[in-house]
Design an enzyme around this catalytic site. Structure first.
Site, PDB file in Angstrom:
ATOM      1  N   PHE A  50       0.367  11.332   7.683  1.00  0.00           N
ATOM      2  CA  PHE A  50      -0.264  10.033   7.884  1.00  0.00           C
ATOM      3  C   PHE A  50      -1.571   9.997   7.094  1.00  0.00           C
ATOM      4  CE2 PHE A  50      -2.744   6.813  10.071  1.00  0.00           C
ATOM      5  CZ  PHE A  50      -1.823   5.788  10.094  1.00  0.00           C
ATOM      6  N   ASP A  80       7.149   3.681   3.488  1.00  0.00           N
ATOM      7  CA  ASP A  80       7.377   4.827   4.373  1.00  0.00           C
ATOM      8  C   ASP A  80       8.874   4.867   4.719  1.00  0.00           C
ATOM      9  OD1 ASP A  80       7.077   6.768   6.345  1.00  0.00           O
ATOM     10  OD2 ASP A  80       5.848   5.562   7.668  1.00  0.00           O
ATOM     11  N   ASP A  98       0.831  -1.215   0.000  1.00  0.00           N
ATOM     12  CA  ASP A  98       0.000   0.000   0.000  1.00  0.00           C
ATOM     13  C   ASP A  98       0.861   1.259   0.000  1.00  0.00           C
ATOM     14  OD1 ASP A  98       0.934  -0.441   2.583  1.00  0.00           O
ATOM     15  OD2 ASP A  98      -0.994  -0.145   3.574  1.00  0.00           O
TER      16      ASP A  98
HETATM   17  P1  IMP Z   1       7.685   1.248   6.564  1.00  0.00           P
HETATM   18  O1  IMP Z   1       8.206  -0.043   7.095  1.00  0.00           O
HETATM   19  O2  IMP Z   1       8.003   2.385   7.484  1.00  0.00           O
HETATM   20  O3  IMP Z   1       8.068   1.529   5.147  1.00  0.00           O
HETATM   21  O4  IMP Z   1       6.127   1.189   6.671  1.00  0.00           O
HETATM   22  C1  IMP Z   1       5.379   0.505   5.818  1.00  0.00           C
HETATM   23  C2  IMP Z   1       4.043   0.089   6.392  1.00  0.00           C
HETATM   24  O5  IMP Z   1       3.547   0.964   7.405  1.00  0.00           O
HETATM   25  C3  IMP Z   1       3.060   0.133   5.272  1.00  0.00           C
HETATM   26  O6  IMP Z   1       2.955  -1.121   4.706  1.00  0.00           O
HETATM   27  C4  IMP Z   1       1.783   0.565   5.950  1.00  0.00           C
HETATM   28  O7  IMP Z   1       1.053  -0.568   6.294  1.00  0.00           O
HETATM   29  C5  IMP Z   1       2.200   1.319   7.163  1.00  0.00           C
HETATM   30  N1  IMP Z   1       2.109   2.786   6.930  1.00  0.00           N
HETATM   31  C6  IMP Z   1       3.118   3.639   6.616  1.00  0.00           C
HETATM   32  N2  IMP Z   1       2.669   4.892   6.448  1.00  0.00           N
HETATM   33  C7  IMP Z   1       1.335   4.841   6.649  1.00  0.00           C
HETATM   34  C8  IMP Z   1       0.288   5.829   6.587  1.00  0.00           C
HETATM   35  O8  IMP Z   1       0.477   7.027   6.312  1.00  0.00           O
HETATM   36  N3  IMP Z   1      -0.983   5.370   6.842  1.00  0.00           N
HETATM   37  C9  IMP Z   1      -1.247   4.075   7.144  1.00  0.00           C
HETATM   38  N4  IMP Z   1      -0.300   3.123   7.188  1.00  0.00           N
HETATM   39  C10 IMP Z   1       0.978   3.496   6.951  1.00  0.00           C
HETATM   40 MG    MG Z   2       1.379  -2.139   4.195  1.00  0.00          MG
END
Ligand code: IMP
Ligand code: MG
Length: 185
Positions: free
Chosen positions: A150, A99, A96
């Site tokens: 977010f 981040d 999705d």
């Molecule tokens: P990362 O490991 O920090 O890249 O985060 C990835 C995961 O965190 C994604 O697969 C999302 O499920 C969740 N995530 C990151 N940013 C958001 C956001 O803005 N809204 C909701 N879920 C998020």
């Molecule tokens: Mg995700």
């Protein structure tokens, strides 16, 4: 007025664009490619994306978690593993949002550790490029976010809420407070 990040139309356009590129890329596959849904956030995206895939494919899912509310914990836990053997197959990881990049790095390392795929392709609906902590492979992006906000909707949640919205938006402080009350009930 909601602060829209991606409308239904923009999401559909992204699915068509990414699906068309993937069709080209997955033309000559010896073994069936596997599309992997990163649960639960990518559930809507994968279901709309694969409608545009013309060749035979397999679909599987993996469940990991890193977020606690609206903050990433930085620690990734595997909740449910992939069940298809990925050896010699093209693997499309469908996410999705990317981040910090920690989840995607975990997923790619995990797959490479267990299997010998032909190739790994990463498709993400959103790329929060400005929040990246580690460099990560991304092949297809629906939309890049230039601000570290977010977002919820279309699979993306705040404390499990708002996955059912057909569009993606930035919830207001008041909405977040309302959700906190809702989940505490
Ligand atoms: P990362 O490991 O920090 O890249 O985060 C990835 C995961 O965190 C994604 O697969 C999302 O499920 C969740 N995530 C990151 N940013 C958001 C956001 O803005 N809204 C909701 N879920 C998020
Ligand atoms: Mg995700």
């Amino acid at each position: 007025m909601k602060e829209l990040v991606m409308s239904r139309e923009e999401i559909e356009e992204a699915c068509i664009r990414i699906g068309t590129s993937l069709n080209e890329r997955l033309k000559n596959e010896e073994r069936l490619p596997v599309f992997i849904c990163v649960m639960k956030g990518a559930m809507n995206f994968i279901s709309d994306l694969i409608k545009h895939i013309e060749s035979d494919i397999l679909v599987d899912y993996i469940k990991i978690s890193s977020y606690e509310g609206d903050k990433t914990s930085g620690h990734i836990t595997l909740k449910q593993d992939i069940s298809i053997n990925l050896d010699s197959r093209s693997v499309v990881i469908v996410e999705d949002i990317i981040d910090t990049g920690l989840s995607m790095k975990y997923l790619i390392d995990h797959i490479k550790e267990k299997y010998s795929p032909k190739q790994i392709i990463v498709a993400t609906l959103l790329d929060k490029a400005c929040a990246r902590k580690i460099p990560v492979q991304i092949d297809y992006v629906g939309k890049t976010l230039n601000e570290n906000k977010f977002v919820v909707g279309y699979g993306l949640d705040y404390k499990e809420l708002h996955r059912n919205n057909p569009y993606i938006y930035v919830p207001t402080k008041e909405e977040v407070e309302k959700m906190d009350i809702e989940v505490a009930k």
